[in-house]
Motif scaffolding. Sequence first.
Motif, mmCIF file in Angstrom:
data_model
loop_
_atom_site.group_PDB
_atom_site.id
_atom_site.type_symbol
_atom_site.label_atom_id
_atom_site.label_comp_id
_atom_site.label_asym_id
_atom_site.label_seq_id
_atom_site.Cartn_x
_atom_site.Cartn_y
_atom_site.Cartn_z
ATOM 1 N N LEU A 1 9.088 -17.033 5.535
ATOM 2 C CA LEU A 1 9.480 -15.729 5.909
ATOM 3 C C LEU A 1 8.398 -14.644 5.298
ATOM 4 O O LEU A 1 8.208 -13.787 5.947
ATOM 5 C CB LEU A 1 10.734 -15.335 5.134
ATOM 6 N N ALA A 2 7.696 -15.076 4.245
ATOM 7 C CA ALA A 2 6.767 -14.132 3.802
ATOM 8 C C ALA A 2 5.367 -14.165 4.684
ATOM 9 O O ALA A 2 4.950 -13.023 4.899
ATOM 10 C CB ALA A 2 6.164 -14.698 2.272
ATOM 11 N N ALA A 3 4.962 -15.235 5.240
ATOM 12 C CA ALA A 3 3.969 -15.369 5.986
ATOM 13 C C ALA A 3 4.267 -14.460 7.203
ATOM 14 O O ALA A 3 3.296 -13.743 7.750
ATOM 15 C CB ALA A 3 3.548 -16.592 6.519
ATOM 16 N N VAL A 4 5.584 -14.593 7.947
ATOM 17 C CA VAL A 4 5.882 -13.887 9.010
ATOM 18 C C VAL A 4 5.745 -12.458 8.835
ATOM 19 O O VAL A 4 5.131 -11.476 9.561
ATOM 20 C CB VAL A 4 7.158 -14.308 9.595
ATOM 21 N N LEU B 1 5.072 -5.489 5.019
ATOM 22 C CA LEU B 1 4.173 -5.852 4.139
ATOM 23 C C LEU B 1 4.923 -6.178 2.776
ATOM 24 O O LEU B 1 4.918 -7.407 1.938
ATOM 25 C CB LEU B 1 3.272 -5.202 3.771
ATOM 26 N N LEU B 2 5.745 -5.051 2.288
ATOM 27 C CA LEU B 2 6.735 -5.108 1.173
ATOM 28 C C LEU B 2 7.535 -6.423 1.101
ATOM 29 O O LEU B 2 7.953 -6.935 0.110
ATOM 30 C CB LEU B 2 7.296 -3.976 0.866
ATOM 31 N N ALA B 3 8.382 -6.422 2.249
ATOM 32 C CA ALA B 3 9.298 -7.525 2.303
ATOM 33 C C ALA B 3 8.469 -8.891 2.072
ATOM 34 O O ALA B 3 9.278 -9.643 1.266
ATOM 35 C CB ALA B 3 9.931 -7.505 3.695
ATOM 36 N N GLY B 4 7.531 -8.911 2.610
ATOM 37 C CA GLY B 4 6.791 -10.490 2.316
ATOM 38 C C GLY B 4 6.567 -10.628 1.146
ATOM 39 O O GLY B 4 6.628 -11.693 0.710
ATOM 40 N N ILE B 5 6.026 -9.477 0.487
ATOM 41 C CA ILE B 5 5.616 -9.579 -1.053
ATOM 42 C C ILE B 5 6.706 -9.858 -1.716
ATOM 43 O O ILE B 5 6.794 -10.714 -2.669
ATOM 44 C CB ILE B 5 4.758 -8.492 -1.312
ATOM 45 N N GLY B 6 7.890 -8.938 -1.710
ATOM 46 C CA GLY B 6 9.365 -9.386 -2.223
ATOM 47 C C GLY B 6 9.699 -10.552 -2.209
ATOM 48 O O GLY B 6 10.496 -11.061 -3.087
ATOM 49 N N VAL C 1 15.761 -14.392 11.520
ATOM 50 C CA VAL C 1 15.124 -13.817 10.217
ATOM 51 C C VAL C 1 16.604 -13.474 9.419
ATOM 52 O O VAL C 1 16.718 -13.647 8.202
ATOM 53 C CB VAL C 1 14.342 -12.605 10.293
ATOM 54 N N ILE C 2 17.727 -12.837 9.892
ATOM 55 C CA ILE C 2 18.688 -12.514 9.045
ATOM 56 C C ILE C 2 19.284 -13.885 8.518
ATOM 57 O O ILE C 2 19.706 -14.283 7.414
ATOM 58 C CB ILE C 2 19.783 -11.930 10.178
ATOM 59 N N ALA D 1 15.883 -12.346 -4.295
ATOM 60 C CA ALA D 1 17.053 -12.352 -3.616
ATOM 61 C C ALA D 1 17.164 -10.838 -3.261
ATOM 62 O O ALA D 1 18.075 -10.851 -1.937
ATOM 63 C CB ALA D 1 18.318 -12.696 -4.597
ATOM 64 N N TYR D 2 17.140 -10.139 -3.953
ATOM 65 C CA TYR D 2 17.153 -8.607 -3.550
ATOM 66 C C TYR D 2 16.188 -8.311 -2.358
ATOM 67 O O TYR D 2 16.737 -7.585 -1.569
ATOM 68 C CB TYR D 2 17.014 -7.752 -4.826
ATOM 69 N N ALA D 3 14.958 -9.050 -2.317
ATOM 70 C CA ALA D 3 14.268 -8.856 -1.250
ATOM 71 C C ALA D 3 14.736 -9.375 -0.125
ATOM 72 O O ALA D 3 14.574 -8.759 1.152
ATOM 73 C CB ALA D 3 12.764 -9.234 -1.502
ATOM 74 N N ALA D 4 15.364 -10.552 -0.091
ATOM 75 C CA ALA D 4 16.168 -11.175 0.890
ATOM 76 C C ALA D 4 17.169 -10.264 1.544
ATOM 77 O O ALA D 4 17.432 -10.115 2.690
ATOM 78 C CB ALA D 4 16.815 -12.517 0.379
ATOM 79 N N TYR D 5 18.142 -9.579 0.810
ATOM 80 C CA TYR D 5 18.975 -8.719 1.224
ATOM 81 C C TYR D 5 18.325 -7.478 1.904
ATOM 82 O O TYR D 5 19.006 -7.183 2.839
ATOM 83 C CB TYR D 5 20.081 -8.145 -0.033
ATOM 84 N N GLY D 6 17.301 -6.984 1.216
ATOM 85 C CA GLY D 6 16.731 -5.875 1.969
ATOM 86 C C GLY D 6 16.336 -6.271 3.426
ATOM 87 O O GLY D 6 16.415 -5.515 4.117
ATOM 88 N N THR D 7 15.846 -7.367 3.547
ATOM 89 C CA THR D 7 15.189 -8.046 4.687
ATOM 90 C C THR D 7 16.313 -8.059 5.800
ATOM 91 O O THR D 7 16.119 -7.744 6.928
ATOM 92 C CB THR D 7 14.730 -9.508 4.537
ATOM 93 N N ILE D 8 17.555 -8.517 5.252
ATOM 94 C CA ILE D 8 18.596 -8.481 6.374
ATOM 95 C C ILE D 8 18.918 -7.191 6.740
ATOM 96 O O ILE D 8 19.100 -7.075 7.895
ATOM 97 C CB ILE D 8 19.944 -9.147 5.207
ATOM 98 N N VAL D 9 18.975 -6.315 5.823
ATOM 99 C CA VAL D 9 19.299 -4.938 6.213
ATOM 100 C C VAL D 9 18.424 -4.356 7.113
ATOM 101 O O VAL D 9 18.528 -3.851 8.452
ATOM 102 C CB VAL D 9 19.233 -3.918 5.000
ATOM 103 N N LEU D 10 16.882 -4.656 7.117
ATOM 104 C CA LEU D 10 15.962 -4.300 7.710
ATOM 105 C C LEU D 10 15.898 -4.856 9.373
ATOM 106 O O LEU D 10 15.970 -4.179 10.245
ATOM 107 C CB LEU D 10 14.594 -4.700 7.255
#
Length: 132
Positions: A22-25, A60-65, A112-113, A80-89
């Motif tokens: 996920l970070a690489a993507v 970029l921030l999602a991948g780093i987070g 990705v979700i 985990a919070y970055a993962a939740y943010g990724t879901i929202v995104l």
Amino acid sequence: MPTEQKISKKINIILWIAQTLLAAVFIWAGFMKIFLPSNLPFPWIRDNANLALITGVVDLLAGIGIMLPALIRIKPELTAYAAYGTIVLMIAASIFHISRGEAKDIGVNIFVIVLAAFIAWGRQKKAPLKPK
């Protein structure tokens, strides 16, 4: 029958693989949207250059987070919070694509979700990481 410790170790390895993927993507997507948007085949990027830049930064921030807090073990719960943010995104991206008549293109968003939900669950419940 595997012990709980062996199961936890396997889940931890699978989580690291999922986080790395996920970070690489997201880092790749962010880099491309910011620095090489003309190389991407998506029509919305040509129509919305500012949106491409903003989403590139968010990607970029999602991948780093997704990766960095877990990797350096400083505030690893942020993963985990970055993962939740990724879901929202990805939900927002799916709505955006559907509104443009591009519903056929949301398969990646759904994948990705699911991956981000697995990471959030795993890092909060099944294999949380301890801070340094």
